[in-house]
Design a protein around this motif. Structure first.
Motif, PDB file in Angstrom:
ATOM      1  N   PRO A  93      -2.071  16.593  31.504  1.00 51.87           N
ATOM      2  CA  PRO A  93      -2.528  16.628  30.121  1.00 51.87           C
ATOM      3  C   PRO A  93      -1.363  16.689  29.156  1.00 51.87           C
ATOM      4  O   PRO A  93      -0.317  17.239  29.451  1.00 51.87           O
ATOM      5  CB  PRO A  93      -3.372  17.895  30.050  1.00 51.87           C
ATOM      6  CG  PRO A  93      -3.743  18.185  31.462  1.00 51.87           C
ATOM      7  CD  PRO A  93      -2.607  17.693  32.295  1.00 51.87           C
ATOM      8  N   VAL A  94      -1.571  16.112  27.964  1.00 51.49           N
ATOM      9  CA  VAL A  94      -0.559  16.078  26.927  1.00 51.49           C
ATOM     10  C   VAL A  94      -1.071  16.859  25.727  1.00 51.49           C
ATOM     11  O   VAL A  94      -2.115  16.553  25.185  1.00 51.49           O
ATOM     12  CB  VAL A  94      -0.234  14.625  26.508  1.00 51.49           C
ATOM     13  CG1 VAL A  94       0.782  14.610  25.394  1.00 51.49           C
ATOM     14  CG2 VAL A  94       0.252  13.825  27.700  1.00 51.49           C
ATOM     15  N   ALA A  95      -0.339  17.867  25.303  1.00 50.29           N
ATOM     16  CA  ALA A  95      -0.741  18.707  24.170  1.00 50.29           C
ATOM     17  C   ALA A  95      -0.265  18.075  22.865  1.00 50.29           C
ATOM     18  O   ALA A  95       0.592  17.191  22.852  1.00 50.29           O
ATOM     19  CB  ALA A  95      -0.146  20.094  24.310  1.00 50.29           C
ATOM     20  N   TRP A  96      -0.808  18.584  21.765  1.00 48.50           N
ATOM     21  CA  TRP A  96      -0.396  18.100  20.436  1.00 48.50           C
ATOM     22  C   TRP A  96       1.057  18.383  20.157  1.00 48.50           C
ATOM     23  O   TRP A  96       1.726  17.636  19.487  1.00 48.50           O
ATOM     24  CB  TRP A  96      -1.272  18.757  19.366  1.00 48.50           C
ATOM     25  CG  TRP A  96      -2.474  17.960  19.094  1.00 48.50           C
ATOM     26  CD1 TRP A  96      -3.688  18.105  19.687  1.00 48.50           C
ATOM     27  CD2 TRP A  96      -2.597  16.851  18.219  1.00 48.50           C
ATOM     28  NE1 TRP A  96      -4.557  17.167  19.236  1.00 48.50           N
ATOM     29  CE2 TRP A  96      -3.910  16.378  18.322  1.00 48.50           C
ATOM     30  CE3 TRP A  96      -1.726  16.206  17.358  1.00 48.50           C
ATOM     31  CZ2 TRP A  96      -4.375  15.299  17.594  1.00 48.50           C
ATOM     32  CZ3 TRP A  96      -2.209  15.143  16.620  1.00 48.50           C
ATOM     33  CH2 TRP A  96      -3.508  14.698  16.754  1.00 48.50           C
TER      34      TRP A  96
ATOM     35  N   ILE B 293       0.641   7.450  26.240  1.00 50.10           N
ATOM     36  CA  ILE B 293      -0.445   8.338  26.660  1.00 50.10           C
ATOM     37  C   ILE B 293      -1.748   7.550  26.725  1.00 50.10           C
ATOM     38  O   ILE B 293      -1.845   6.436  26.217  1.00 50.10           O
ATOM     39  CB  ILE B 293      -0.592   9.553  25.720  1.00 50.10           C
ATOM     40  CG1 ILE B 293      -0.856   9.106  24.270  1.00 50.10           C
ATOM     41  CG2 ILE B 293       0.631  10.446  25.817  1.00 50.10           C
ATOM     42  CD1 ILE B 293      -1.075  10.244  23.301  1.00 50.10           C
ATOM     43  N   ARG B 294      -2.752   8.145  27.368  1.00 48.65           N
ATOM     44  CA  ARG B 294      -4.065   7.509  27.441  1.00 48.65           C
ATOM     45  C   ARG B 294      -5.133   8.579  27.541  1.00 48.65           C
ATOM     46  O   ARG B 294      -4.878   9.665  28.053  1.00 48.65           O
ATOM     47  CB  ARG B 294      -4.166   6.524  28.587  1.00 48.65           C
ATOM     48  CG  ARG B 294      -4.297   7.111  29.952  1.00 48.65           C
ATOM     49  CD  ARG B 294      -4.508   6.091  31.086  1.00 48.65           C
ATOM     50  NE  ARG B 294      -3.384   5.189  31.221  1.00 48.65           N
ATOM     51  CZ  ARG B 294      -3.460   3.864  31.005  1.00 48.65           C
ATOM     52  NH1 ARG B 294      -4.585   3.300  30.692  1.00 48.65           N
ATOM     53  NH2 ARG B 294      -2.399   3.106  31.147  1.00 48.65           N
ATOM     54  N   ALA B 295      -6.321   8.249  27.054  1.00 44.51           N
ATOM     55  CA  ALA B 295      -7.484   9.123  27.198  1.00 44.51           C
ATOM     56  C   ALA B 295      -8.252   8.675  28.437  1.00 44.51           C
ATOM     57  O   ALA B 295      -8.452   7.474  28.646  1.00 44.51           O
ATOM     58  CB  ALA B 295      -8.379   9.038  25.965  1.00 44.51           C
ATOM     59  N   VAL B 296      -8.645   9.624  29.269  1.00 46.66           N
ATOM     60  CA  VAL B 296      -9.402   9.327  30.482  1.00 46.66           C
ATOM     61  C   VAL B 296     -10.534  10.337  30.630  1.00 46.66           C
ATOM     62  O   VAL B 296     -10.516  11.403  30.008  1.00 46.66           O
ATOM     63  CB  VAL B 296      -8.502   9.359  31.750  1.00 46.66           C
ATOM     64  CG1 VAL B 296      -7.441   8.281  31.698  1.00 46.66           C
ATOM     65  CG2 VAL B 296      -7.878  10.716  31.949  1.00 46.66           C
ATOM     66  N   ARG B 297     -11.494   9.984  31.467  1.00 50.58           N
ATOM     67  CA  ARG B 297     -12.567  10.929  31.790  1.00 50.58           C
ATOM     68  C   ARG B 297     -11.984  12.014  32.685  1.00 50.58           C
ATOM     69  O   ARG B 297     -11.296  11.712  33.668  1.00 50.58           O
ATOM     70  CB  ARG B 297     -13.722  10.216  32.488  1.00 50.58           C
ATOM     71  CG  ARG B 297     -14.396   9.200  31.593  1.00 50.58           C
ATOM     72  CD  ARG B 297     -15.612   8.596  32.230  1.00 50.58           C
ATOM     73  NE  ARG B 297     -15.325   8.079  33.579  1.00 50.58           N
ATOM     74  CZ  ARG B 297     -15.930   7.029  34.102  1.00 50.58           C
ATOM     75  NH1 ARG B 297     -16.859   6.388  33.423  1.00 50.58           N
ATOM     76  NH2 ARG B 297     -15.624   6.617  35.319  1.00 50.58           N
TER      77      ARG B 297
ATOM     78  N   ILE C 236     -15.979  18.553  24.486  1.00 48.56           N
ATOM     79  CA  ILE C 236     -17.379  18.162  24.324  1.00 48.56           C
ATOM     80  C   ILE C 236     -17.687  16.890  25.103  1.00 48.56           C
ATOM     81  O   ILE C 236     -18.734  16.769  25.735  1.00 48.56           O
ATOM     82  CB  ILE C 236     -17.721  17.987  22.832  1.00 48.56           C
ATOM     83  CG1 ILE C 236     -17.690  19.346  22.126  1.00 48.56           C
ATOM     84  CG2 ILE C 236     -19.080  17.315  22.649  1.00 48.56           C
ATOM     85  CD1 ILE C 236     -17.707  19.252  20.614  1.00 48.56           C
ATOM     86  N   THR C 237     -16.768  15.938  25.081  1.00 41.89           N
ATOM     87  CA  THR C 237     -17.021  14.634  25.705  1.00 41.89           C
ATOM     88  C   THR C 237     -16.505  14.533  27.139  1.00 41.89           C
ATOM     89  O   THR C 237     -16.730  13.525  27.806  1.00 41.89           O
ATOM     90  CB  THR C 237     -16.392  13.505  24.869  1.00 41.89           C
ATOM     91  OG1 THR C 237     -14.984  13.728  24.753  1.00 41.89           O
ATOM     92  CG2 THR C 237     -17.031  13.424  23.497  1.00 41.89           C
ATOM     93  N   GLY C 238     -15.803  15.543  27.621  1.00 43.39           N
ATOM     94  CA  GLY C 238     -15.296  15.498  28.996  1.00 43.39           C
ATOM     95  C   GLY C 238     -14.117  14.558  29.155  1.00 43.39           C
ATOM     96  O   GLY C 238     -13.937  13.943  30.200  1.00 43.39           O
ATOM     97  N   ALA C 239     -13.289  14.446  28.119  1.00 46.21           N
ATOM     98  CA  ALA C 239     -12.111  13.580  28.170  1.00 46.21           C
ATOM     99  C   ALA C 239     -10.850  14.438  28.193  1.00 46.21           C
ATOM    100  O   ALA C 239     -10.859  15.604  27.798  1.00 46.21           O
ATOM    101  CB  ALA C 239     -12.076  12.654  26.954  1.00 46.21           C
ATOM    102  N   VAL C 240      -9.781  13.846  28.660  1.00 45.01           N
ATOM    103  CA  VAL C 240      -8.474  14.495  28.656  1.00 45.01           C
ATOM    104  C   VAL C 240      -7.441  13.418  28.344  1.00 45.01           C
ATOM    105  O   VAL C 240      -7.607  12.254  28.722  1.00 45.01           O
ATOM    106  CB  VAL C 240      -8.199  15.216  29.996  1.00 45.01           C
ATOM    107  CG1 VAL C 240      -8.128  14.254  31.148  1.00 45.01           C
ATOM    108  CG2 VAL C 240      -6.957  16.072  29.923  1.00 45.01           C
ATOM    109  N   VAL C 241      -6.389  13.788  27.616  1.00 45.78           N
ATOM    110  CA  VAL C 241      -5.315  12.844  27.299  1.00 45.78           C
ATOM    111  C   VAL C 241      -4.162  13.122  28.249  1.00 45.78           C
ATOM    112  O   VAL C 241      -3.715  14.262  28.390  1.00 45.78           O
ATOM    113  CB  VAL C 241      -4.880  12.974  25.830  1.00 45.78           C
ATOM    114  CG1 VAL C 241      -3.690  12.074  25.539  1.00 45.78           C
ATOM    115  CG2 VAL C 241      -6.039  12.624  24.901  1.00 45.78           C
ATOM    116  N   VAL C 242      -3.707  12.077  28.930  1.00 41.30           N
ATOM    117  CA  VAL C 242      -2.665  12.202  29.954  1.00 41.30           C
ATOM    118  C   VAL C 242      -1.536  11.227  29.659  1.00 41.30           C
ATOM    119  O   VAL C 242      -1.679  10.311  28.853  1.00 41.30           O
ATOM    120  CB  VAL C 242      -3.241  11.920  31.360  1.00 41.30           C
ATOM    121  CG1 VAL C 242      -4.320  12.925  31.719  1.00 41.30           C
ATOM    122  CG2 VAL C 242      -3.778  10.501  31.467  1.00 41.30           C
ATOM    123  N   THR C 243      -0.411  11.425  30.343  1.00 38.49           N
ATOM    124  CA  THR C 243       0.659  10.441  30.229  1.00 38.49           C
ATOM    125  C   THR C 243       0.182   9.142  30.867  1.00 38.49           C
ATOM    126  O   THR C 243      -0.527   9.159  31.877  1.00 38.49           O
ATOM    127  CB  THR C 243       1.960  10.942  30.896  1.00 38.49           C
ATOM    128  OG1 THR C 243       1.676  11.298  32.239  1.00 38.49           O
ATOM    129  CG2 THR C 243       2.531  12.134  30.160  1.00 38.49           C
TER     130      THR C 243
END
Length: 148
Positions: free
Chosen positions: A143-146, A77-81, A127-134
């Motif tokens: 998006p990837v959920a917990w 996974i990765r965090a992206v804007r 808050i920061t405008g980020a999303v975690v994706v594959t």
């Protein structure tokens, strides 16, 4: 589940060596007679703290440049804007990390929020405008959920 696993691995990488060195220093201090163990224990504790700081900084720079910490890379996974899908940059990665403290109050509601949120964002992500994706996802990002 990937996000939670990555978080646990990153926590072990960032804080594990520090706690191990502090524990070894404590054991040395307890086994020594008088004050002879205090200096080695203090040195090991400080080395542990410096190691933790270095690990956190390296992870932060990695996440800023690539969107991936070691844990995120291992779990794909990765965090992206959110606005453009690019890596967050060190400033946004730091902001996101600092905002994660807001995920803990009220029984971790900020972390749990990602389970039912349409973009799978925690409070810090929103808050920061980020999303975690594959990591291998091309546009559109997934998006990837917990809980995954």
């Amino acid at each position: 589940m990937q996000r939670a696993d990555a978080f646990l691995l990153d926590s072990a990488i960032n804080f594990g060596p520090m706690w191990l060195l502090i524990w070894i220093g404590y054991a040395i201090d307890e086994q020594s007679s008088g004050d002879s163990g205090e200096v080695p224990a203090a040195i090991l504790s400080w080395v542990g703290i410096i190691t933790m700081i270095a690990a956190v900084v390296v992870q932060l720079i990695r996440e800023g440049r690539t969107g991936q910490t070691v844990g995120k890379r291992v779990f794909g996974i990765r965090a992206v804007r959110d606005r453009d899908g690019l890596p967050p940059g060190v400033g946004l990665a730091l902001s996101r990390r600092l905002c994660q403290v807001l995920n803990y109050p009220v029984f971790g509601l900020g972390w749990l929020w990602a389970i039912w949120d349409t973009k799978k964002q925690t409070f810090a992500d929103k808050i920061t405008g980020a999303v975690v994706v594959t990591a291998d996802a091309g546009p559109p990002r997934h998006p990837v959920a917990w809980g995954q």
